[in-house]
Design a protein around this motif. Structure first.
Motif, PDB file in Angstrom:
ATOM      1  N   SER A   2     -47.224  55.474  72.115  1.00 43.95           N
ATOM      2  CA  SER A   2     -48.497  56.172  72.314  1.00 43.95           C
ATOM      3  C   SER A   2     -48.977  56.719  70.988  1.00 43.95           C
ATOM      4  CB  SER A   2     -48.311  57.314  73.306  1.00 43.95           C
ATOM      5  OG  SER A   2     -49.392  58.174  73.200  1.00 43.95           O
ATOM      6  N   TYR A   3     -50.219  56.411  70.704  1.00 46.34           N
ATOM      7  CA  TYR A   3     -50.778  56.922  69.447  1.00 46.34           C
ATOM      8  C   TYR A   3     -51.487  58.254  69.625  1.00 46.34           C
ATOM      9  CZ  TYR A   3     -49.581  52.560  67.235  1.00 46.34           C
ATOM     10  OH  TYR A   3     -48.890  51.512  66.717  1.00 46.34           O
ATOM     11  N   LYS A   4     -51.421  58.742  70.864  1.00 41.96           N
ATOM     12  CA  LYS A   4     -52.126  59.982  71.144  1.00 41.96           C
ATOM     13  C   LYS A   4     -51.650  61.117  70.240  1.00 41.96           C
ATOM     14  CE  LYS A   4     -53.707  62.728  75.024  1.00 41.96           C
ATOM     15  NZ  LYS A   4     -53.946  62.703  76.485  1.00 41.96           N
ATOM     16  N   VAL A 893     -77.026  43.134  73.102  1.00 40.39           N
ATOM     17  CA  VAL A 893     -75.713  43.712  73.337  1.00 40.39           C
ATOM     18  C   VAL A 893     -74.729  42.616  73.714  1.00 40.39           C
ATOM     19  CG1 VAL A 893     -74.383  45.324  74.751  1.00 40.39           C
ATOM     20  CG2 VAL A 893     -76.750  45.869  74.108  1.00 40.39           C
ATOM     21  N   ASN A 894     -73.630  42.531  72.957  1.00 39.02           N
ATOM     22  CA  ASN A 894     -72.572  41.544  73.248  1.00 39.02           C
ATOM     23  C   ASN A 894     -71.271  42.267  73.545  1.00 39.02           C
ATOM     24  OD1 ASN A 894     -74.402  39.475  72.310  1.00 39.02           O
ATOM     25  ND2 ASN A 894     -73.905  40.232  70.235  1.00 39.02           N
ATOM     26  N   GLU A 895     -70.323  41.499  74.030  1.00 39.18           N
ATOM     27  CA  GLU A 895     -68.991  42.075  74.124  1.00 39.18           C
ATOM     28  C   GLU A 895     -68.462  42.235  72.708  1.00 39.18           C
ATOM     29  OE1 GLU A 895     -66.167  40.058  76.656  1.00 39.18           O
ATOM     30  OE2 GLU A 895     -67.766  39.768  78.151  1.00 39.18           O
ATOM     31  N   ALA A 896     -67.766  43.325  72.481  1.00 40.27           N
ATOM     32  CA  ALA A 896     -67.257  43.572  71.131  1.00 40.27           C
ATOM     33  C   ALA A 896     -66.230  42.511  70.772  1.00 40.27           C
ATOM     34  CB  ALA A 896     -66.629  44.952  71.063  1.00 40.27           C
ATOM     35  N   LYS A 897     -66.205  42.202  69.495  1.00 38.66           N
ATOM     36  CA  LYS A 897     -65.219  41.220  69.045  1.00 38.66           C
ATOM     37  C   LYS A 897     -63.866  41.894  68.852  1.00 38.66           C
ATOM     38  CE  LYS A 897     -68.826  38.901  66.459  1.00 38.66           C
ATOM     39  NZ  LYS A 897     -69.435  38.967  65.126  1.00 38.66           N
ATOM     40  N   GLY A 898     -62.839  41.110  68.986  1.00 39.48           N
ATOM     41  CA  GLY A 898     -61.499  41.628  68.733  1.00 39.48           C
ATOM     42  C   GLY A 898     -60.935  42.356  69.934  1.00 39.48           C
ATOM     43  N   ASP A 899     -59.880  43.067  69.701  1.00 37.80           N
ATOM     44  CA  ASP A 899     -59.196  43.784  70.781  1.00 37.80           C
ATOM     45  C   ASP A 899     -59.318  45.269  70.594  1.00 37.80           C
ATOM     46  OD1 ASP A 899     -58.285  41.529  72.186  1.00 37.80           O
ATOM     47  OD2 ASP A 899     -56.784  41.227  70.569  1.00 37.80           O
ATOM     48  N   LYS A 900     -59.001  45.993  71.671  1.00 38.08           N
ATOM     49  CA  LYS A 900     -59.142  47.435  71.652  1.00 38.08           C
ATOM     50  C   LYS A 900     -57.985  48.056  70.860  1.00 38.08           C
ATOM     51  CE  LYS A 900     -59.430  51.385  74.778  1.00 38.08           C
ATOM     52  NZ  LYS A 900     -59.421  51.798  76.199  1.00 38.08           N
ATOM     53  N   CYS A 901     -58.367  48.899  69.909  1.00 37.81           N
ATOM     54  CA  CYS A 901     -57.359  49.607  69.133  1.00 37.81           C
ATOM     55  C   CYS A 901     -56.763  50.700  70.002  1.00 37.81           C
ATOM     56  CB  CYS A 901     -57.993  50.213  67.878  1.00 37.81           C
ATOM     57  SG  CYS A 901     -56.938  51.419  67.037  1.00 37.81           S
ATOM     58  N   ASP A 902     -55.472  50.756  70.063  1.00 37.42           N
ATOM     59  CA  ASP A 902     -54.790  51.726  70.917  1.00 37.42           C
ATOM     60  C   ASP A 902     -54.984  53.158  70.441  1.00 37.42           C
ATOM     61  OD1 ASP A 902     -53.880  50.494  73.067  1.00 37.42           O
ATOM     62  OD2 ASP A 902     -51.726  50.610  72.565  1.00 37.42           O
ATOM     63  N   ARG A 903     -55.357  53.293  69.206  1.00 34.14           N
ATOM     64  CA  ARG A 903     -55.466  54.640  68.658  1.00 34.14           C
ATOM     65  C   ARG A 903     -56.909  55.165  68.709  1.00 34.14           C
ATOM     66  NH1 ARG A 903     -56.276  57.071  63.757  1.00 34.14           N
ATOM     67  NH2 ARG A 903     -55.194  59.063  63.456  1.00 34.14           N
ATOM     68  N   ASN A 922     -56.949  48.276  61.444  1.00 34.99           N
ATOM     69  CA  ASN A 922     -56.590  48.514  60.052  1.00 34.99           C
ATOM     70  C   ASN A 922     -56.834  49.947  59.624  1.00 34.99           C
ATOM     71  OD1 ASN A 922     -55.516  46.107  59.406  1.00 34.99           O
ATOM     72  ND2 ASN A 922     -57.415  45.255  58.513  1.00 34.99           N
ATOM     73  N   ARG A 923     -57.998  50.419  60.027  1.00 33.84           N
ATOM     74  CA  ARG A 923     -58.319  51.779  59.605  1.00 33.84           C
ATOM     75  C   ARG A 923     -57.255  52.744  60.102  1.00 33.84           C
ATOM     76  NH1 ARG A 923     -62.236  56.249  62.144  1.00 33.84           N
ATOM     77  NH2 ARG A 923     -61.374  55.257  64.003  1.00 33.84           N
ATOM     78  N   CYS A 924     -56.943  52.658  61.391  1.00 33.74           N
ATOM     79  CA  CYS A 924     -55.980  53.581  61.967  1.00 33.74           C
ATOM     80  C   CYS A 924     -54.601  53.412  61.296  1.00 33.74           C
ATOM     81  CB  CYS A 924     -55.868  53.352  63.467  1.00 33.74           C
ATOM     82  SG  CYS A 924     -57.290  54.050  64.358  1.00 33.74           S
TER      83      CYS A 924
END
Length: 931
Positions: A2-4, A893-903, A922-924
């Motif tokens: 968990s990145y919470k 409006v499109n579906e966002a590219k890539g996957d959801k960042c867990d953080r 990457n940022r996280c």
RNA sequence: GGGUCUAUAGCUCAGUUGGUCAGAGCGCACGCCUGAUAAGCGUGAGGUCGGUAGUUCAAAUCUACCUAGACCCA
């Protein structure tokens, strides 16, 4: 994993639910124990004074919502003034004398107790009664969060106050503004006392009803006929024959038509409309109207003979004459009737004649009637009239008649000696004084001027015991009234020690200087005046008794702030005593608040069941909600209050509170000393909201200065809702939560939140003192230097922050944001997305300028729109995209590219590609690495 | 009856000297979110500007009258 745990979520103990009704007491206790009011006022010592002089509520009963409205408004004024840097102490007061308390005290006793009661005992009981209610009301006012010198209020019954009051009286007496005259009052011949209107009960009573002919004194022509004095009469009607001996005039209405009627060889003058009535009642069947209609103006100042006294009766005009009963010609005895007095005496200068003693018996002056009662005189009068053939009719009727509240006996209207203050003598000066005052709202000036112009002389005397005695003596030898510096000084000295009850305790000799002799005749024996002063003279002296005697106050007051009923009351009496003694108004500004009414605009009454009690509101919602209601209303008009309205205010409160809570939660790790980012180094959005904050400070400050609290309320609420919650806080969450703890972007946001919080909490402090103090305490270390929000300063307007270019650019960007929101909503309705972060957005500008703007700001657009990606696409067409209504931008409006960042929960193509942190972007990853 | 006022969406208020389709927030409805959560975000539906008659090219804004309500006085 968990990145919470790796993000900075809000952290605060500041409760979402206020629980005001309980917690407010804690803050009130803290203020009291730490003397915060005293410290706040002292803090401004030496600064310009801003004195609001409190109009004293009457020390009787519990406070109602109108009291709350007024006192809370006053609290807004003084708290703002203090925070803004003025020296603004607030001394509350109470009005303690007067009939309602005397009445109440007496009615709580048995008849026997009342009989055995001495004046001093009665006054002591009244004092205790007043003090009891002062204590009660004081607690109730304090509970509203109103600050002030509650331990040292001014009371009109205190000796120092009474001394100043008779000093004011003395000054006016020296200027010869008082005179003794007669005026009719309700009089109970059994109790031998005057009664106030409140003590009068009206009930059915049987009375003689007589029609009387008044012979003309000379012949005159009217309505085209010539009337001979031998057989021509004016006909009057009365139900009190005993007042006929005191008849001085007959009143006619100036507008109604009158005629002459011929009947049984006589000519009778009466109102045209009532002819048939009168004839029917008198049993006259044969009659004829022999004149044209004529106006009573033709009769004015002509005379009739009194039917049995050796006196004339003047024909006069009066608007009070009605055509409901009688003849339209009204028997006028200025000594026995109110209208008779006003019209007969005050307008026509007729004698106020009432030959009657305290027990209701006629005096020697009454000739034949001397020693007789009113019942006896009723019969004698009708007999006399019959004898002279001047009685047209006698019958008996049941009608409403005034009775004594105590003994239930019939009351008489009877002229007695009274002291008057001459208004005419100071009218011009007063009108000038009015025009020098600033009135809020501005129509107050006209209202006050009209009132003063039309005001007749002020009757100062009251035949009661609970009040300040009129400090006048009468010489027993020459009967002259005596009041001068010598007598006054002597009385003042005694009152200063013993209070005004000393007037009743000591004989005249003890109250006067030693061996005092009459300045007129050298006589040495004196009698005290028995009347007390009108209570309006009490409170009307407060500007002297309070402002001049308290060291921290000064005369005149900057502000009087009361309900609109006080134009006639306190504003009025204070003005008169001030003009009389100082030649100007006792206030620079007068502010009035309307009355509290229910949600339909009707007045509150127990019978309507629409009364809102301040205690209940406080129990249910808390004083700050009540105060917010006051702030929300334009108090210059009548103020509506209902459950629904209070509920609405508690919703507004919730929004404000949650704004505070968000900020507090997000600055928990912020140390101003170490982490504060100065304005120039902050992110653009932060600078943008700081500029918005400056606008708010400007608007709010100006609104406070103009006493427009509802503007404060709306502006602050809008700021919290629109600028803060839905924009700034929503957008900034990402930075605050997921950027590096000590990153510039996060510290920049925190610095901004901190600045906003510090401004908001002070600006709302006058309106919401409890909540503001609560927030202040939660700010803890950050504001450790000041122990209370009320010891801080008003936020400074930073003009240097203004940046036109930035403001214009962000106005454009936010317009585009609106259109993007709309486009997202459409996509959401199509089930394409849920959370906006699930979207990627393509944009096409509608103009060169807009294209350039988007290009330049591309970097921050995703954050601004709270989406995962933004791309520019100059190929977009209207067919495939939404055309923005605000900015004309094209949005797809499109579906966002890539996957959801867990953080950070944004979608990004880097997610899943990292070596160590597979599930985050990457940022996280780099944030985690650097922490 | 007289003096002074008030009347804009369900609520609280904006609408400068008459001139783009009457605005805001709340509430309400619907949707979203679940890392502000007895919170938060978005969208939407609501007004013959108390009524009537005038002035004007044009009135929520000016005039008259009416209705309802408030305070004071009578």
């Amino acid at each position: 994993m968990s990145y919470k745990d790796t993000i900075n979520l809000p952290n605060t103990e500041f409760p979402m639910r206020a629980n005001l009704s309980e917690r407010e007491l804690d803050f009130q206790k803290i203020w009291e124990e730490n003397n915060i009011y005293e410290k706040a006022v002292k803090n401004r010592e030496g600064k310009e004074s801003f004195i609001l002089h409190d109009g004293p509520p009457y020390a009787n009963g519990d406070i109602h919502i109108g009291h709350a409205l007024n006192k809370i408004l006053k609290d807004f004024v003084t708290r703002f003034a203090t925070l803004k840097g003025y020296y603004s102490p607030y001394v509350p007061g109470w009005d303690t004398h007067g009939l309602p308390i005397e009445h109440q005290v007496k009615s709580e006793m048995s008849d026997q107790e009342r009989k055995d009661l001495s004046v001093e005992e009665l006054r002591e009981k009244c004092t205790n009664y007043a003090l009891k209610y002062i204590d009660r009301q004081r607690e109730q006012f304090k509970r509203l969060g109103v600050w002030g010198e509650w331990d040292a209020p001014y009371l009109t019954l205190s000796p120092e106050y009474e001394v100043k009051q008779i000093e004011v009286f003395g000054e006016m007496a020296k200027k010869d503004l008082f005179y003794r005259g007669k005026k009719p009052v309700h009089w109970c011949p059994h109790c031998e006392t005057a009664l106030a209107e409140a003590e009068v009960e009206y009930g059915e009573d049987r009375a003689p009803s007589i029609y009387v002919k008044f012979p003309l004194k000379e012949k005159f022509e009217v309505g085209g006929v010539s009337l001979n004095k031998d057989n021509s009469y004016v006909v009057i009607w009365t139900t009190t024959p005993w007042t006929l001996p005191a008849n001085m005039a007959i009143a006619f209405h100036p507008e109604y038509p009158y005629v002459v009627v011929e009947a049984e060889g006589e000519n009778l003058i009466m109102a045209k409309e009532l002819v048939s009535n009168v004839m029917e009642i008198s049993g006259i069947e044969e009659y004829e109207i022999i004149s044209d209609e004529f106006s009573a103006k033709e009769l004015e100042n002509k005379k009739c003979r009194h039917p049995f006294e050796d006196r004339d009766s003047l024909l006069i005009l009066g608007e009070h004459v009605t055509l409901e009963q009688g003849t339209g010609c009204v028997h006028t005895a200025p000594g026995h009737g109110h209208d008779d007095f006003v019209v007969g005496h005050q307008e026509y200068g007729l004698d106020v004649y009432a030959p009657m003693d305290n027990r209701g018996y006629f005096t020697e002056k009454a000739g034949d009637f001397a020693g007789k009662s009113t019942d006896e005189v009723n019969i004698m009068v009708t007999d006399k009239l019959k004898e002279k053939n001047l009685l047209m009719d006698l019958s008996f009727i049941d009608h409403q008649y005034p009775h004594c509240w105590r003994c239930k006996g019939n009351l008489l209207f009877r002229a007695t000696d009274q002291w008057f203050a001459s208004i005419d003598a100071i009218k011009e000066k007063t009108l000038k004084a009015i025009s020098e005052v600033e009135w809020h709202p501005s129509w107050g000036e006209e209202r006050m001027k009209n009132m003063i112009s039309e005001r007749s002389d002020w009757c100062i005397s009251r035949q009661k015991k609970w009040g300040v005695p009129i400090p006048i003596f009468y010489c027993d030898d020459c009967e002259e009234a005596v009041i001068n510096d010598d007598t006054l000084d002597s009385v003042k000295k005694i009152f200063a020690v013993e209070g005004s009850s000393a007037w009743y305790k000591y004989p005249a000799e003890k109250l006067l200087p030693k061996d005092y002799s009459c300045p007129h005749c050298d006589g040495s024996s004196f009698t005290k005046e028995e009347d007390i002063m009108d209570v309006w003279f009490d409170s009307g002296s407060s500007h002297k008794a309070v402002l001049e005697t308290r060291e921290n106050l000064s005369w005149p007051a900057q502000i009087y702030l009361e309900g609109t009923d006080q134009y006639r009351g306190w504003f009025n009496s204070s003005l008169l005593t001030a003009v009389a003694t100082e030649g100007r108004a006792p206030y620079n500004e007068v502010i009035t608040n309307g009355f509290t009414v229910d949600d339909k605009g009707n007045k509150m009454s127990k019978s309507q069941g629409n009364v809102v009690s301040p205690h209940k509101v406080i129990d249910q919602y808390g004083a700050d909600i009540l105060r917010l209601w006051v702030a929300s209303s334009d108090f210059k008009n009548d103020v509506k209050v209902s459950d629904n309205i209070l509920k609405q205010n508690s919703e507004v409160y919730r929004r404000i509170r949650n704004t505070y809570r968000f900020v507090l939660g997000n600055v928990s790790d912020f140390d101003k000393e170490k982490n504060y980012v100065k304005y120039e180094d902050r992110k653009e959005l932060d600078r943008w909201i700081m500029i918005r904050l400056q606008d708010l400070i400007k608007k709010v400050t100006s609104a406070y200065e103009k006493y427009e609290y509802h503007r404060v309320y709306h502006d602050v609420h809008n700021f919290c809702t629109v600028e803060m919650s839905s924009l700034y806080m929503d957008i900034t969450k990402d930075r605050l939560y997921t950027d590096g703890t000590d990153s510039l972007s996060r510290r920049s946001a925190q610095s901004t939140l901190y600045d906003i919080m510090m401004a908001l909490v002070v600006m709302l402090a006058p309106l919401l003192p409890h909540t503001s103090e609560e927030v202040w305490q939660f700010l803890g270390d950050k504001v450790a230097a000041k122990e209370s929000v009320f010891l801080s300063d008003w936020p400074e307007l930073k003009k240097a922050y203004y940046d036109q270019e930035l403001t214009a650019k962000w106005a454009d960007l936010l317009n585009i944001r609106k259109d993007v929101s709309k486009a997202l909503e459409l996509a959401r309705a199509d089930k394409k997305i849920g959370n906006s972060l699930e979207a990627g957005v393509e944009l096409k500008g509608a103009s060169e300028a807009q294209l350039e703007l988007l290009e330049n700001e591309l970097e921050q657009l995703a954050d601004l729109f709270i989406v995962s990606q933004v791309e520019l696409n100059d190929q977009l067409s209207e067919g495939e995209a939404y055309l923005g209504e605000e900015s004309s931008v094209l949005v797809k409006v499109n579906e966002a590219k890539g996957d959801k960042c867990d953080r950070c929960w944004k979608y990004d193509e880097s997610v899943g590609k990292g070596e160590e942190h597979k599930d985050i972007c990457n940022r996280c990853a780099s944030v985690i690495e650097s922490e």
